[in-house]
Scaffold this motif. Structure first.
Motif, PDB file in Angstrom:
ATOM      1  N   CYS A 171      -5.728   6.405 -36.340  1.00  0.00           N
ATOM      2  CA  CYS A 171      -7.078   6.830 -36.712  1.00  0.00           C
ATOM      3  C   CYS A 171      -7.807   7.550 -35.575  1.00  0.00           C
ATOM      4  O   CYS A 171      -8.900   8.068 -35.780  1.00  0.00           O
ATOM      5  CB  CYS A 171      -7.900   5.644 -37.206  1.00  0.00           C
ATOM      6  SG  CYS A 171      -8.174   4.369 -35.969  1.00  0.00           S
ATOM      7  N   GLY A 172      -7.210   7.568 -34.383  1.00  0.00           N
ATOM      8  CA  GLY A 172      -7.808   8.343 -33.293  1.00  0.00           C
ATOM      9  C   GLY A 172      -8.522   7.524 -32.243  1.00  0.00           C
ATOM     10  O   GLY A 172      -9.364   8.063 -31.520  1.00  0.00           O
ATOM     11  N   LYS A 173      -8.196   6.236 -32.115  1.00  0.00           N
ATOM     12  CA  LYS A 173      -8.865   5.388 -31.122  1.00  0.00           C
ATOM     13  C   LYS A 173      -8.628   5.897 -29.702  1.00  0.00           C
ATOM     14  O   LYS A 173      -9.558   6.003 -28.899  1.00  0.00           O
ATOM     15  CB  LYS A 173      -8.367   3.945 -31.255  1.00  0.00           C
ATOM     16  CG  LYS A 173      -8.598   3.316 -32.613  1.00  0.00           C
ATOM     17  CD  LYS A 173      -8.154   1.874 -32.651  1.00  0.00           C
ATOM     18  CE  LYS A 173      -6.661   1.713 -32.402  1.00  0.00           C
ATOM     19  NZ  LYS A 173      -5.837   2.362 -33.460  1.00  0.00           N
ATOM     20  N   SER A 174      -7.371   6.206 -29.402  1.00  0.00           N
ATOM     21  CA  SER A 174      -7.042   6.690 -28.056  1.00  0.00           C
ATOM     22  C   SER A 174      -7.665   8.055 -27.785  1.00  0.00           C
ATOM     23  O   SER A 174      -8.099   8.340 -26.661  1.00  0.00           O
ATOM     24  CB  SER A 174      -5.524   6.768 -27.875  1.00  0.00           C
ATOM     25  OG  SER A 174      -4.937   5.483 -28.006  1.00  0.00           O
ATOM     26  N   SER A 175      -7.717   8.888 -28.804  1.00  0.00           N
ATOM     27  CA  SER A 175      -8.316  10.218 -28.638  1.00  0.00           C
ATOM     28  C   SER A 175      -9.797  10.104 -28.302  1.00  0.00           C
ATOM     29  O   SER A 175     -10.310  10.827 -27.438  1.00  0.00           O
ATOM     30  CB  SER A 175      -8.120  11.042 -29.916  1.00  0.00           C
ATOM     31  OG  SER A 175      -6.750  11.270 -30.169  1.00  0.00           O
ATOM     32  N   ILE A 176     -10.496   9.206 -28.982  1.00  0.00           N
ATOM     33  CA  ILE A 176     -11.913   8.987 -28.698  1.00  0.00           C
ATOM     34  C   ILE A 176     -12.093   8.486 -27.271  1.00  0.00           C
ATOM     35  O   ILE A 176     -12.963   8.962 -26.530  1.00  0.00           O
ATOM     36  CB  ILE A 176     -12.511   7.989 -29.706  1.00  0.00           C
ATOM     37  CG1 ILE A 176     -12.619   8.638 -31.090  1.00  0.00           C
ATOM     38  CG2 ILE A 176     -13.883   7.493 -29.245  1.00  0.00           C
ATOM     39  CD1 ILE A 176     -13.095   7.691 -32.174  1.00  0.00           C
ATOM     40  N   THR A 177     -11.251   7.530 -26.879  1.00  0.00           N
ATOM     41  CA  THR A 177     -11.360   6.949 -25.539  1.00  0.00           C
ATOM     42  C   THR A 177     -11.131   7.998 -24.458  1.00  0.00           C
ATOM     43  O   THR A 177     -11.898   8.105 -23.497  1.00  0.00           O
ATOM     44  CB  THR A 177     -10.350   5.801 -25.374  1.00  0.00           C
ATOM     45  OG1 THR A 177     -10.566   4.826 -26.395  1.00  0.00           O
ATOM     46  CG2 THR A 177     -10.497   5.147 -24.015  1.00  0.00           C
ATOM     47  N   LEU A 178     -10.065   8.787 -24.615  1.00  0.00           N
ATOM     48  CA  LEU A 178      -9.736   9.780 -23.586  1.00  0.00           C
ATOM     49  C   LEU A 178     -10.753  10.916 -23.557  1.00  0.00           C
ATOM     50  O   LEU A 178     -10.979  11.520 -22.505  1.00  0.00           O
ATOM     51  CB  LEU A 178      -8.324  10.329 -23.828  1.00  0.00           C
ATOM     52  CG  LEU A 178      -7.199   9.318 -23.582  1.00  0.00           C
ATOM     53  CD1 LEU A 178      -5.846   9.913 -23.961  1.00  0.00           C
ATOM     54  CD2 LEU A 178      -7.193   8.862 -22.131  1.00  0.00           C
ATOM     55  N   ARG A 179     -11.365  11.211 -24.686  1.00  0.00           N
ATOM     56  CA  ARG A 179     -12.426  12.217 -24.691  1.00  0.00           C
ATOM     57  C   ARG A 179     -13.599  11.765 -23.843  1.00  0.00           C
ATOM     58  O   ARG A 179     -14.208  12.548 -23.111  1.00  0.00           O
ATOM     59  CB  ARG A 179     -12.902  12.482 -26.117  1.00  0.00           C
ATOM     60  CG  ARG A 179     -12.317  13.687 -26.798  1.00  0.00           C
ATOM     61  CD  ARG A 179     -12.599  14.942 -26.030  1.00  0.00           C
ATOM     62  NE  ARG A 179     -12.291  16.137 -26.795  1.00  0.00           N
ATOM     63  CZ  ARG A 179     -12.299  17.353 -26.288  1.00  0.00           C
ATOM     64  NH1 ARG A 179     -12.576  17.533 -25.001  1.00  0.00           N
ATOM     65  NH2 ARG A 179     -12.029  18.399 -27.018  1.00  0.00           N
ATOM     66  N   LEU A 180     -13.917  10.472 -23.938  1.00  0.00           N
ATOM     67  CA  LEU A 180     -15.034   9.947 -23.155  1.00  0.00           C
ATOM     68  C   LEU A 180     -14.678   9.845 -21.678  1.00  0.00           C
ATOM     69  O   LEU A 180     -15.444  10.270 -20.815  1.00  0.00           O
ATOM     70  CB  LEU A 180     -15.443   8.569 -23.675  1.00  0.00           C
ATOM     71  CG  LEU A 180     -16.591   7.919 -22.893  1.00  0.00           C
ATOM     72  CD1 LEU A 180     -17.928   8.498 -23.338  1.00  0.00           C
ATOM     73  CD2 LEU A 180     -16.588   6.404 -23.074  1.00  0.00           C
TER      74      LEU A 180
END
Length: 284
Positions: free
Chosen positions: A18-27
């Motif tokens: 669902c994109g949890k890691s993508s959200i984290t790395l974006r931040l």
């Protein structure tokens, strides 16, 4: 010497992909990854200034696959806040949050019991101390809102789910960097408010005439109050603090409506303000 930033722990959970890691790395790194690499558990840290104050964010990116969910540790459940992520292009990813909600709600109940026990054990010594833990903060995030053509979960459906579970709500896009910083700022503000209410209530309890450890009627409601108040804007901008209730309309006129009309008072409008909805949902 400047004071050290307040530390806030955040656990990110949700279904796999669902994109949890993508959200984290974006931040954390302002980086977007498009390859799917299943995460078991990763930890990150980043400092952010919210409303003029620095905060040290300790972020745990947890496994989404069902076979890995048993690896959740007690330390994850002791987080200050939880970001529950679903994929707007995957219908089952929203219902998959139910399992995580149950775990978090059990933790919230345990904190209430632990706090009451600590106050009772400490007695008068609890006065002036920050006793126990505030209730955990929960925010639901509908990710991948840039994929408009593949959307199967509407923004209103996500909002209703969040409202049902007493959570805040955002729609995000890690690829387009939509509402990433805003979502974590919302988490920080709600944690700060939850701490303020919890420790303020603890001080009142130590000065109350009734025996320590015996909650008043308002005690459980006060613990849940931060979950019902979606105060993601600075206190200097109070007009739109109630996000979750912005779509709640009454089907019947209020019994007091004629009295207000006869007295010349104008009934407030229930129409949601577009500017707030754009903050919640994907722009475009």
């Amino acid at each position: 010497m400047a004071d050290a930033p307040d530390k806030i722990s955040i656990t990110i959970c949700g279904d796999g992909g669902c994109g949890k890691s993508s959200i984290t790395l974006r931040l954390v790194r302002s980086q977007w990854i498009h390859e799917y690499d299943p995460t078991i558990e990763d930890s990150y840290s980043v400092t952010r200034t919210i409303d003029g104050l620095p905060y040290f964010l300790s972020i745990t990116d947890t496994a989404g696959q069902e076979e890995y969910r048993g690896l959740w540790t007690a330390s994850n459940l002791k987080s200050d806040a939880f970001l529950l992520v679903y994929d707007i292009t995957n219908a089952s990813s929203l219902s998959a949050l139910d399992d995580f909600m149950e775990l978090i709600n059990i933790e919230a109940e345990q904190r209430v019991e632990d706090n009451q026990r600590l106050l009772k054990e400490l007695g008068g010594d609890a006065q002036g101390l920050d006793v126990g833990m505030p209730p955990p903060i929960k925010i639901v995030a509908g990710n991948k809102c840039d994929l408009k053509e593949g959307r199967v979960i509407g923004a209103r459906e996500g909002l209703e789910y969040a409202r049902k579970h007493g959570c805040g709500f955002m729609e995000t896009s890690a690829r387009e960097m939509v509402n990433i910083e805003e979502t974590f700022a919302l988490l920080v503000r709600r944690v700060v408010e939850a701490r303020r209410l919890h420790y303020q209530r603890g001080e009142s309890a130590t000065n109350a005439p009734q025996p320590l450890g015996v909650p008043t009627e308002k005690h459980p409601d006060a613990a849940a109050a931060p979950e019902k108040t979606n105060s993601y804007q600075p206190k200097a901008k109070p007009p739109h603090h109630s996000i979750l209730g912005m779509f709640k309309k009454s089907d019947k006129p209020s019994d007091q409506e004629p009295a207000r009309k006869s007295s010349g008072q104008e009934k407030p409008s229930d129409t949601p303000r577009p500017s707030i909805w754009r903050r919640l949902c994907c722009r475009g």
